[in-house]
Motif scaffolding. Structure first.
Motif, short mmCIF file in Angstrom:
data_model
loop_
_atom_site.label_atom_id
_atom_site.label_comp_id
_atom_site.label_asym_id
_atom_site.label_seq_id
_atom_site.Cartn_x
_atom_site.Cartn_y
_atom_site.Cartn_z
N VAL A 11 0.88 -1.15 0.09
CA VAL A 11 0.08 0.02 -0.02
C VAL A 11 0.98 1.09 -0.07
O VAL A 11 1.67 1.51 0.91
CB VAL A 11 -1.00 0.01 1.39
CG1 VAL A 11 -1.95 1.15 1.18
CG2 VAL A 11 -1.68 -1.29 1.34
N HIS A 12 0.89 1.98 -1.02
CA HIS A 12 1.51 3.21 -1.15
C HIS A 12 1.10 4.19 -0.38
O HIS A 12 -0.16 4.31 -0.10
CB HIS A 12 1.56 3.81 -2.48
CG HIS A 12 2.25 2.69 -3.52
ND1 HIS A 12 3.66 2.60 -3.66
CD2 HIS A 12 1.54 1.91 -4.49
CE1 HIS A 12 3.65 1.38 -4.63
NE2 HIS A 12 2.68 1.07 -4.98
N HIS A 14 -0.28 7.90 0.96
CA HIS A 14 -1.25 8.78 0.29
C HIS A 14 -0.74 10.16 -0.21
O HIS A 14 -1.23 10.85 -1.18
CB HIS A 14 -2.56 9.01 1.22
CG HIS A 14 -3.27 7.67 1.37
ND1 HIS A 14 -4.06 6.97 0.67
CD2 HIS A 14 -3.32 7.10 2.54
CE1 HIS A 14 -4.64 5.99 1.06
NE2 HIS A 14 -4.01 5.96 2.21
N GLU A 20 5.02 3.92 3.39
CA GLU A 20 4.37 2.74 2.81
C GLU A 20 4.24 1.52 3.70
O GLU A 20 4.97 1.22 4.41
CB GLU A 20 5.15 2.27 1.38
CG GLU A 20 5.20 3.40 0.47
CD GLU A 20 6.04 3.28 -0.68
OE1 GLU A 20 6.54 2.09 -0.83
OE2 GLU A 20 5.96 3.81 -1.71
N ASP A 54 -4.52 2.63 -4.60
CA ASP A 54 -3.05 3.10 -4.05
C ASP A 54 -2.34 1.74 -3.46
O ASP A 54 -1.25 1.82 -3.17
CB ASP A 54 -2.99 3.89 -2.85
CG ASP A 54 -3.89 3.33 -1.84
OD1 ASP A 54 -4.40 2.78 -1.92
OD2 ASP A 54 -3.63 4.00 -0.71
N ALA A 55 -2.90 0.50 -3.98
CA ALA A 55 -2.45 -0.88 -3.37
C ALA A 55 -1.84 -1.53 -4.65
O ALA A 55 -2.78 -1.66 -5.63
CB ALA A 55 -3.36 -1.57 -2.45
#
Length: 73
Positions: A11-12, A14, A20, A54-55
């Motif tokens: 998961v990057h 935000h 991360e 974002d994952a």
């Protein structure tokens, strides 16, 4: 998004500077590999995750048994 037990969920952050998170998928709750996933993170926390845009699911190479490939032991 599709995943299997043993895949990693990355998961990057935000926003710039946001950490991360990477965790190992330990259970797939959805049909045919779809979310939600029960994920164990490196800090030991486990949680049910409904990944957003974002994952990314990362599948380890077949036969990859190097110690650094399984950081969640």
């Amino acid at each position: 998004m599709r995943a299997s037990v043993g895949d990693r969920l990355h998961v990057h952050g935000h926003v710039v500077g946001d950490a991360e998170r990477v965790g190992e998928i330990i259970e797939v709750k959805g049909a045919a590999g779809t979310p939600p996933y029960l994920v164990k993170f490196a800090d030991g926390h486990q949680g049910l995750v409904f990944p957003g845009p974002d994952a990314v699911v990362e599948t380890p190479p077949v036969g990859d048994t190097a110690p650094d490939s399984q950081p969640f032991g």
